[in-house]
Design a protein around this motif. Structure first.
Motif, mmCIF file in Angstrom:
data_model
loop_
_atom_site.group_PDB
_atom_site.id
_atom_site.type_symbol
_atom_site.label_atom_id
_atom_site.label_comp_id
_atom_site.label_asym_id
_atom_site.label_seq_id
_atom_site.Cartn_x
_atom_site.Cartn_y
_atom_site.Cartn_z
ATOM 1 N N ALA A 8 -9.250 38.983 72.160
ATOM 2 C CA ALA A 8 -9.565 40.445 71.396
ATOM 3 C C ALA A 8 -10.945 40.790 71.904
ATOM 4 C CB ALA A 8 -9.322 40.569 70.134
ATOM 5 N N MET A 9 -11.920 39.845 71.707
ATOM 6 C CA MET A 9 -13.488 39.816 71.846
ATOM 7 C C MET A 9 -13.503 40.082 73.485
ATOM 8 S SD MET A 9 -16.361 40.267 70.609
ATOM 9 C CE MET A 9 -16.842 39.510 69.066
ATOM 10 N N SER A 10 -13.029 39.349 74.034
ATOM 11 C CA SER A 10 -12.862 39.414 75.766
ATOM 12 C C SER A 10 -12.581 40.965 76.059
ATOM 13 C CB SER A 10 -12.044 38.295 76.329
ATOM 14 O OG SER A 10 -12.526 37.164 76.063
ATOM 15 N N ARG A 11 -11.566 41.550 75.403
ATOM 16 C CA ARG A 11 -11.123 42.644 75.855
ATOM 17 C C ARG A 11 -12.114 43.881 75.517
ATOM 18 N NH1 ARG A 11 -6.318 40.924 73.893
ATOM 19 N NH2 ARG A 11 -6.579 42.012 71.964
ATOM 20 N N CYS A 12 -12.829 43.620 74.389
ATOM 21 C CA CYS A 12 -13.591 44.674 73.694
ATOM 22 C C CYS A 12 -15.075 44.367 74.523
ATOM 23 C CB CYS A 12 -13.891 44.324 72.455
ATOM 24 S SG CYS A 12 -12.719 44.955 71.317
ATOM 25 N N VAL A 13 -15.421 43.635 74.968
ATOM 26 C CA VAL A 13 -16.755 43.539 75.778
ATOM 27 C C VAL A 13 -16.589 43.769 77.143
ATOM 28 C CG1 VAL A 13 -17.950 41.966 74.002
ATOM 29 C CG2 VAL A 13 -16.855 40.905 76.048
ATOM 30 N N ASN A 14 -15.401 44.070 77.591
ATOM 31 C CA ASN A 14 -14.918 44.406 78.870
ATOM 32 C C ASN A 14 -14.379 45.534 79.130
ATOM 33 O OD1 ASN A 14 -16.360 41.992 80.286
ATOM 34 N ND2 ASN A 14 -14.992 40.775 79.199
ATOM 35 N N VAL A 15 -14.569 46.644 78.309
ATOM 36 C CA VAL A 15 -13.725 47.832 78.275
ATOM 37 C C VAL A 15 -13.967 48.624 79.531
ATOM 38 C CG1 VAL A 15 -13.255 50.002 77.119
ATOM 39 C CG2 VAL A 15 -13.681 47.873 75.910
ATOM 40 N N PRO A 16 -13.146 48.746 80.542
ATOM 41 C CA PRO A 16 -13.337 49.642 81.808
ATOM 42 C C PRO A 16 -13.239 51.041 81.226
ATOM 43 C CG PRO A 16 -11.049 48.613 81.483
ATOM 44 C CD PRO A 16 -11.785 48.101 80.304
ATOM 45 N N CYS A 17 -13.968 51.756 81.714
ATOM 46 C CA CYS A 17 -14.335 53.191 81.533
ATOM 47 C C CYS A 17 -14.088 54.145 82.640
ATOM 48 C CB CYS A 17 -15.036 53.648 80.158
ATOM 49 S SG CYS A 17 -15.001 55.073 80.290
ATOM 50 N N GLN A 19 -14.874 57.266 82.819
ATOM 51 C CA GLN A 19 -15.418 58.544 82.527
ATOM 52 C C GLN A 19 -16.980 58.220 82.224
ATOM 53 O OE1 GLN A 19 -13.180 60.297 79.474
ATOM 54 N NE2 GLN A 19 -11.429 60.685 80.887
ATOM 55 N N HIS A 20 -17.371 57.060 82.054
ATOM 56 C CA HIS A 20 -18.816 57.018 81.442
ATOM 57 C C HIS A 20 -19.083 55.409 82.245
ATOM 58 C CE1 HIS A 20 -16.622 58.667 77.860
ATOM 59 N NE2 HIS A 20 -17.825 59.610 78.135
ATOM 60 N N LYS A 21 -20.311 55.811 82.877
ATOM 61 C CA LYS A 21 -21.171 54.582 83.421
ATOM 62 C C LYS A 21 -21.646 53.974 82.332
ATOM 63 C CE LYS A 21 -21.626 56.112 88.092
ATOM 64 N NZ LYS A 21 -22.571 56.387 89.058
ATOM 65 N N ASP A 22 -22.253 54.427 81.315
ATOM 66 C CA ASP A 22 -23.058 53.732 80.306
ATOM 67 C C ASP A 22 -22.235 53.337 78.944
ATOM 68 O OD1 ASP A 22 -24.876 52.852 78.127
ATOM 69 O OD2 ASP A 22 -25.838 55.180 78.219
ATOM 70 N N PRO A 23 -21.933 52.236 78.986
ATOM 71 C CA PRO A 23 -21.236 51.735 77.691
ATOM 72 C C PRO A 23 -21.591 52.414 76.510
ATOM 73 C CG PRO A 23 -22.584 50.045 78.288
ATOM 74 C CD PRO A 23 -22.621 51.058 79.290
ATOM 75 N N PHE A 24 -22.707 52.869 76.201
ATOM 76 C CA PHE A 24 -23.217 53.565 74.955
ATOM 77 C C PHE A 24 -22.785 54.856 74.689
ATOM 78 C CE2 PHE A 24 -25.942 49.836 75.267
ATOM 79 C CZ PHE A 24 -26.183 49.320 73.894
ATOM 80 N N ASP A 28 -14.993 54.606 73.401
ATOM 81 C CA ASP A 28 -14.040 53.325 73.521
ATOM 82 C C ASP A 28 -14.490 52.081 73.280
ATOM 83 O OD1 ASP A 28 -11.789 55.177 73.511
ATOM 84 O OD2 ASP A 28 -11.915 55.289 75.572
ATOM 85 N N VAL A 29 -15.971 52.070 73.647
ATOM 86 C CA VAL A 29 -16.680 50.724 73.671
ATOM 87 C C VAL A 29 -17.427 50.379 72.389
ATOM 88 C CG1 VAL A 29 -18.593 49.411 74.870
ATOM 89 C CG2 VAL A 29 -17.151 50.943 76.225
ATOM 90 N N LEU A 30 -16.886 49.554 71.632
ATOM 91 C CA LEU A 30 -17.242 49.250 70.292
ATOM 92 C C LEU A 30 -18.317 47.927 70.096
ATOM 93 C CD1 LEU A 30 -13.837 49.703 68.506
ATOM 94 C CD2 LEU A 30 -15.639 51.308 68.749
ATOM 95 N N ILE A 31 -18.285 47.060 70.945
ATOM 96 C CA ILE A 31 -19.119 45.997 71.078
ATOM 97 C C ILE A 31 -19.850 45.841 72.220
ATOM 98 C CG2 ILE A 31 -18.860 43.388 70.961
ATOM 99 C CD1 ILE A 31 -17.749 44.286 68.395
ATOM 100 N N LYS A 32 -21.051 45.427 72.115
ATOM 101 C CA LYS A 32 -21.960 45.198 73.078
ATOM 102 C C LYS A 32 -22.296 43.795 73.210
ATOM 103 C CE LYS A 32 -26.949 45.221 73.952
ATOM 104 N NZ LYS A 32 -27.644 44.519 73.085
ATOM 105 N N PHE A 33 -22.154 43.255 74.194
ATOM 106 C CA PHE A 33 -22.654 41.620 74.539
ATOM 107 C C PHE A 33 -23.782 41.664 75.441
ATOM 108 C CE2 PHE A 33 -22.208 37.619 77.266
ATOM 109 C CZ PHE A 33 -22.546 36.803 76.143
ATOM 110 N N SER A 34 -24.910 41.086 75.246
ATOM 111 C CA SER A 34 -25.838 40.678 75.990
ATOM 112 C C SER A 34 -25.854 39.327 76.543
ATOM 113 C CB SER A 34 -27.413 41.023 75.225
ATOM 114 O OG SER A 34 -28.442 40.451 75.798
ATOM 115 N N ALA A 35 -25.567 39.227 77.676
ATOM 116 C CA ALA A 35 -25.443 37.637 78.202
ATOM 117 C C ALA A 35 -26.793 36.954 78.066
ATOM 118 C CB ALA A 35 -24.930 37.739 79.744
ATOM 119 N N LYS A 36 -27.909 37.845 78.449
ATOM 120 C CA LYS A 36 -29.257 36.983 78.490
ATOM 121 C C LYS A 36 -29.365 36.465 77.106
ATOM 122 C CE LYS A 36 -32.312 40.859 78.327
ATOM 123 N NZ LYS A 36 -33.314 41.599 79.429
ATOM 124 N N PHE A 37 -29.103 37.044 75.926
ATOM 125 C CA PHE A 37 -29.552 36.732 74.782
ATOM 126 C C PHE A 37 -28.424 36.065 74.077
ATOM 127 C CE2 PHE A 37 -32.758 40.445 74.723
ATOM 128 C CZ PHE A 37 -33.683 39.806 75.243
#
Length: 104
Positions: A8-17, A19-24, A28-37
């Motif tokens: 479920a988390m994998s699906r939520c941090v990789n939501v394809p869209c 209509q929007h280039k920016d996940p913010f 439909d994008v609820l979770i942000k994942f920062s790989a660097k942090f």
């Protein structure tokens, strides 16, 4: 690629869209994942780029990895790089810097 705590988390941090280039900007994008942090956050959909850091997965309840934000800045400082003034090496834009540290 980062392995997340559950499907479920994998699906939520990789939501394809398409209509929007920016996940913010995508409602439909609820979770942000920062790989660097290595940080997870709930996106605040108010037109900005804010999120609230979370420590536990909302779906499976597992504790999420500890943030590496302080270590990121410490490692840049150790290398003599000022993130406010200097160019940040490409490996510090994702989790490659952390992988290379673990291999030392």
């Amino acid at each position: 690629m980062t392995r997340h705590c559950c499907e479920a988390m994998s699906r939520c941090v990789n939501v394809p869209c398409d209509q929007h280039k920016d996940p913010f900007a995508c409602p439909d994008v609820l979770i942000k994942f920062s790989a660097k942090f290595q940080e997870y956050g709930l996106i605040i959909h108010d037109g900005g780029t804010s999120s609230i850091t979370i420590d536990f997965c909302p779906w499976c309840g597992r504790r999420l990895p500890e943030s590496q934000r302080d270590q990121w800045f410490d490692e840049l400082e150790r290398r003599g790089i000022d993130p406010g003034e200097d160019e940040i090496p490409a490996e510090f834009e994702d989790d490659r810097w952390l992988t290379s540290l673990r291999q030392e």
